[in-house]
Design a protein around this motif. Structure first.
Motif, PDB file in Angstrom:
ATOM      1  N   UNK A  54       0.826  -1.197   0.000  1.00 20.96           N
ATOM      2  CA  UNK A  54       0.000   0.000   0.000  1.00 20.96           C
ATOM      3  C   UNK A  54       0.864   1.252   0.000  1.00 20.96           C
ATOM      4  N   UNK A  55       0.461   2.221  -0.793  1.00 20.33           N
ATOM      5  CA  UNK A  55       1.155   3.505  -0.879  1.00 20.33           C
ATOM      6  C   UNK A  55       0.163   4.634  -0.621  1.00 20.33           C
ATOM      7  N   UNK A  56       0.606   5.634   0.104  1.00 19.35           N
ATOM      8  CA  UNK A  56      -0.207   6.828   0.298  1.00 19.35           C
ATOM      9  C   UNK A  56       0.067   7.772  -0.873  1.00 19.35           C
ATOM     10  N   UNK A  57      -0.918   7.962  -1.745  1.00 14.15           N
ATOM     11  CA  UNK A  57      -0.744   8.850  -2.898  1.00 14.15           C
ATOM     12  C   UNK A  57      -1.536  10.145  -2.720  1.00 14.15           C
ATOM     13  N   UNK A  58      -1.959  10.408  -1.479  1.00 15.18           N
ATOM     14  CA  UNK A  58      -2.624  11.677  -1.218  1.00 15.18           C
ATOM     15  C   UNK A  58      -1.663  12.837  -1.418  1.00 15.18           C
ATOM     16  N   UNK A  59      -2.204  13.980  -1.766  1.00 21.23           N
ATOM     17  CA  UNK A  59      -1.380  15.166  -1.990  1.00 21.23           C
ATOM     18  C   UNK A  59      -1.814  16.264  -1.023  1.00 21.23           C
ATOM     19  N   UNK A  60      -0.881  17.149  -0.743  1.00 18.14           N
ATOM     20  CA  UNK A  60      -1.137  18.305   0.110  1.00 18.14           C
ATOM     21  C   UNK A  60      -1.022  19.550  -0.748  1.00 18.14           C
ATOM     22  N   UNK A  61      -1.955  20.468  -0.602  1.00 18.98           N
ATOM     23  CA  UNK A  61      -1.907  21.704  -1.375  1.00 18.98           C
ATOM     24  C   UNK A  61      -1.320  22.812  -0.526  1.00 18.98           C
ATOM     25  N   UNK A  62      -0.275  23.416  -1.030  1.00 22.33           N
ATOM     26  CA  UNK A  62       0.305  24.579  -0.388  1.00 22.33           C
ATOM     27  C   UNK A  62      -0.483  25.810  -0.813  1.00 22.33           C
ATOM     28  N   UNK A  63      -0.711  26.759   0.085  1.00 25.83           N
ATOM     29  CA  UNK A  63      -1.543  27.919  -0.255  1.00 25.83           C
ATOM     30  C   UNK A  63      -0.850  28.841  -1.250  1.00 25.83           C
ATOM     31  N   UNK A  64      -1.610  29.686  -1.936  1.00 25.54           N
ATOM     32  CA  UNK A  64      -0.973  30.663  -2.832  1.00 25.54           C
ATOM     33  C   UNK A  64       0.097  31.457  -2.093  1.00 25.54           C
ATOM     34  N   UNK A  65       1.252  31.639  -2.728  1.00 27.79           N
ATOM     35  CA  UNK A  65       2.357  32.327  -2.062  1.00 27.79           C
ATOM     36  C   UNK A  65       1.997  33.757  -1.698  1.00 27.79           C
ATOM     37  N   UNK A  66       1.082  34.357  -2.433  1.00 26.28           N
ATOM     38  CA  UNK A  66       0.668  35.715  -2.079  1.00 26.28           C
ATOM     39  C   UNK A  66       0.076  35.753  -0.679  1.00 26.28           C
ATOM     40  N   UNK A  67      -0.730  34.747  -0.327  1.00 31.28           N
ATOM     41  CA  UNK A  67      -1.318  34.720   1.010  1.00 31.28           C
ATOM     42  C   UNK A  67      -0.258  34.471   2.071  1.00 31.28           C
ATOM     43  N   UNK A  68       0.773  33.692   1.716  1.00 30.45           N
ATOM     44  CA  UNK A  68       1.866  33.450   2.651  1.00 30.45           C
ATOM     45  C   UNK A  68       2.629  34.744   2.908  1.00 30.45           C
ATOM     46  N   UNK A  69       2.911  35.474   1.842  1.00 27.02           N
ATOM     47  CA  UNK A  69       3.619  36.747   2.006  1.00 27.02           C
ATOM     48  C   UNK A  69       2.797  37.727   2.845  1.00 27.02           C
ATOM     49  N   UNK A  70       1.496  37.754   2.609  1.00 30.10           N
ATOM     50  CA  UNK A  70       0.638  38.640   3.399  1.00 30.10           C
ATOM     51  C   UNK A  70       0.684  38.272   4.877  1.00 30.10           C
ATOM     52  N   UNK A  71       0.674  36.973   5.162  1.00 30.50           N
ATOM     53  CA  UNK A  71       0.743  36.519   6.554  1.00 30.50           C
ATOM     54  C   UNK A  71       2.089  36.866   7.173  1.00 30.50           C
ATOM     55  N   UNK A  72       3.162  36.760   6.376  1.00 30.70           N
ATOM     56  CA  UNK A  72       4.501  37.084   6.895  1.00 30.70           C
ATOM     57  C   UNK A  72       4.611  38.558   7.263  1.00 30.70           C
ATOM     58  N   UNK A  73       3.900  39.412   6.544  1.00 28.45           N
ATOM     59  CA  UNK A  73       3.963  40.864   6.791  1.00 28.45           C
ATOM     60  C   UNK A  73       3.046  41.288   7.938  1.00 28.45           C
ATOM     61  N   UNK A  74       2.109  40.429   8.311  1.00 31.66           N
ATOM     62  CA  UNK A  74       1.112  40.800   9.306  1.00 31.66           C
ATOM     63  C   UNK A  74       1.774  41.025  10.671  1.00 31.66           C
ATOM     64  N   UNK A  75       1.529  42.166  11.293  1.00 32.22           N
ATOM     65  CA  UNK A  75       2.163  42.424  12.603  1.00 32.22           C
ATOM     66  C   UNK A  75       1.653  41.455  13.663  1.00 32.22           C
ATOM     67  N   UNK A  76       2.591  41.060  14.511  1.00 29.41           N
ATOM     68  CA  UNK A  76       2.214  40.207  15.646  1.00 29.41           C
ATOM     69  C   UNK A  76       1.966  38.771  15.283  1.00 29.41           C
ATOM     70  N   UNK A  77       2.385  38.351  14.051  1.00 31.06           N
ATOM     71  CA  UNK A  77       2.168  36.934  13.699  1.00 31.06           C
ATOM     72  C   UNK A  77       2.995  36.036  14.591  1.00 31.06           C
ATOM     73  N   UNK A  78       2.510  34.862  14.821  1.00 29.91           N
ATOM     74  CA  UNK A  78       3.247  33.887  15.626  1.00 29.91           C
ATOM     75  C   UNK A  78       4.334  33.252  14.786  1.00 29.91           C
ATOM     76  N   UNK A  79       5.520  33.050  15.353  1.00 25.72           N
ATOM     77  CA  UNK A  79       6.631  32.434  14.629  1.00 25.72           C
ATOM     78  C   UNK A  79       6.492  30.929  14.657  1.00 25.72           C
TER      79      UNK A  79
END
Length: 320
Positions: free
Chosen positions: A295-320
């Motif tokens: 048996x093999x796990x062929x499920x995939x994980x979707x990474x979010x759009x990088x734009x949303x990641x950049x927005x989260x990185x810029x957000x003040x007070x984000x948790x590290x």
């Protein structure tokens, strides 16, 4: 053939020899664009150095079309990183990019993280297992982007020779494309039926578009990008370029089956109203004791759009 596909094939299919690198340098400068070439790599010490050296020698030093060549190393156990660096690439470990997001296995993860690790307005993705690599591949993929502002994403098309015990079959590669990807696209996204190599590992796009769509962590990344980008931009913003012939290593049928499983998972996730598919793929081996199921796990994980990641990185007070 659907009229929209016929029209698209006529207006959005090009050949790589349409453009010369020197002419594209002038177009690049006129637009103030920058170019990053990305090679995702996992245990490719045999081929990655020659690819990097060809790009750097032809398109960085002799003709400044490319601004950076970056190899995203997905934890190679061989000398991939050392060979790539010696050839002139900037080597980035996938584990070191956005560490708070962790690291998933698979090619798509390296491509997603490359958006964070590079700076070019235009990104060109090249597989790192190519044999007899031609830097004209990069020129061809950049041609439509640098000469037509209405085009945002360009896929390669090519012949894929298949190496067999009897020699090389000129066009026997691309088994997963013909047996799975093409039937899926024709059935569910028929507007994309004109792509000759929908799973090709060589493609280029504008950062502003690539950062608006998710990236599948595994082998479904190419199909996912096609489906998501056509929904975002419409068919006319997509194009394909004939690069001639592409040679690379081939995988065994069982490995291709696992690849197909991830592509199918990616496609089903993009169909409205469907139940979540089973992630397990059962394959069989013949042993001295008979047949053994694996048996093999062929499920995939979707990474979010990088734009949303950049927005989260810029957000003040984000948790590290």
């Amino acid at each position: 053939m659907r009229p929209d596909v016929r029209r698209w094939l006529h207006h959005r299919t090009f050949t790589a020899d349409t453009w010369r690198a020197a002419d594209l340098v002038a177009a690049k400068r006129a637009r103030g664009s920058t170019v990053s070439v990305v090679l995702p790599a996992l245990d490719e010490e045999r081929t990655v150095g020659a690819i990097v050296a060809a790009i750097r020698g032809t398109l960085v030093e002799a003709c400044p079309l490319v601004d950076e060549v970056v190899v995203i190393d997905s934890g190679s156990s061989d000398r991939t990183a050392e060979v790539a660096a010696a050839a002139g690439a900037r080597v980035v470990s996938a584990d070191a990019v956005l560490p708070r997001y962790g690291c998933r296995p698979g090619k798509g993860e390296a491509l997603w993280k490359s958006l964070h690790a590079t700076s070019g307005d235009l990104l060109v993705f090249v597989d790192s297992d190519l044999i007899a690599f031609d830097p004209g591949f990069v020129v061809g993929l950049l041609g439509p982007l640098l000469t037509d502002p209405g085009i945002g994403y360009v896929k390669a098309l090519y012949d894929r020779p298949l190496t067999t015990t009897d020699g090389i079959v000129p066009s026997g590669g691309g088994r997963v494309t013909e047996l799975l990807a093409r039937p899926l696209l024709n059935a569910f996204w028929p507007e994309l039926a004109g792509f000759v190599q929908p799973l090709s590992g060589e493609y280029a796009g504008r950062r502003e578009l690539l950062e608006q769509v998710p990236f599948v962590s595994g082998y479904g990344v190419e199909l996912g990008l096609l489906v998501d980008l056509v929904a975002l931009t419409g068919l006319d913003a997509l194009a394909q370029v004939d690069l001639g012939t592409r040679q690379h290593s081939h995988q065994a049928d069982a490995a291709l089956g696992r690849m197909a499983g991830q592509i199918l998972q990616t496609a089903l996730a993009r169909r409205p109203g469907g139940a979540e598919p089973d992630r397990e793929l059962l394959q069989f081996l013949r042993t001295a004791d008979g047949l053994e199921g694996v048996s093999w796990d062929v499920g995939v994980v979707e990474r979010p759009p990088m734009r949303s990641v950049r927005d989260a990185e810029r957000r003040p007070g984000r948790r590290s």
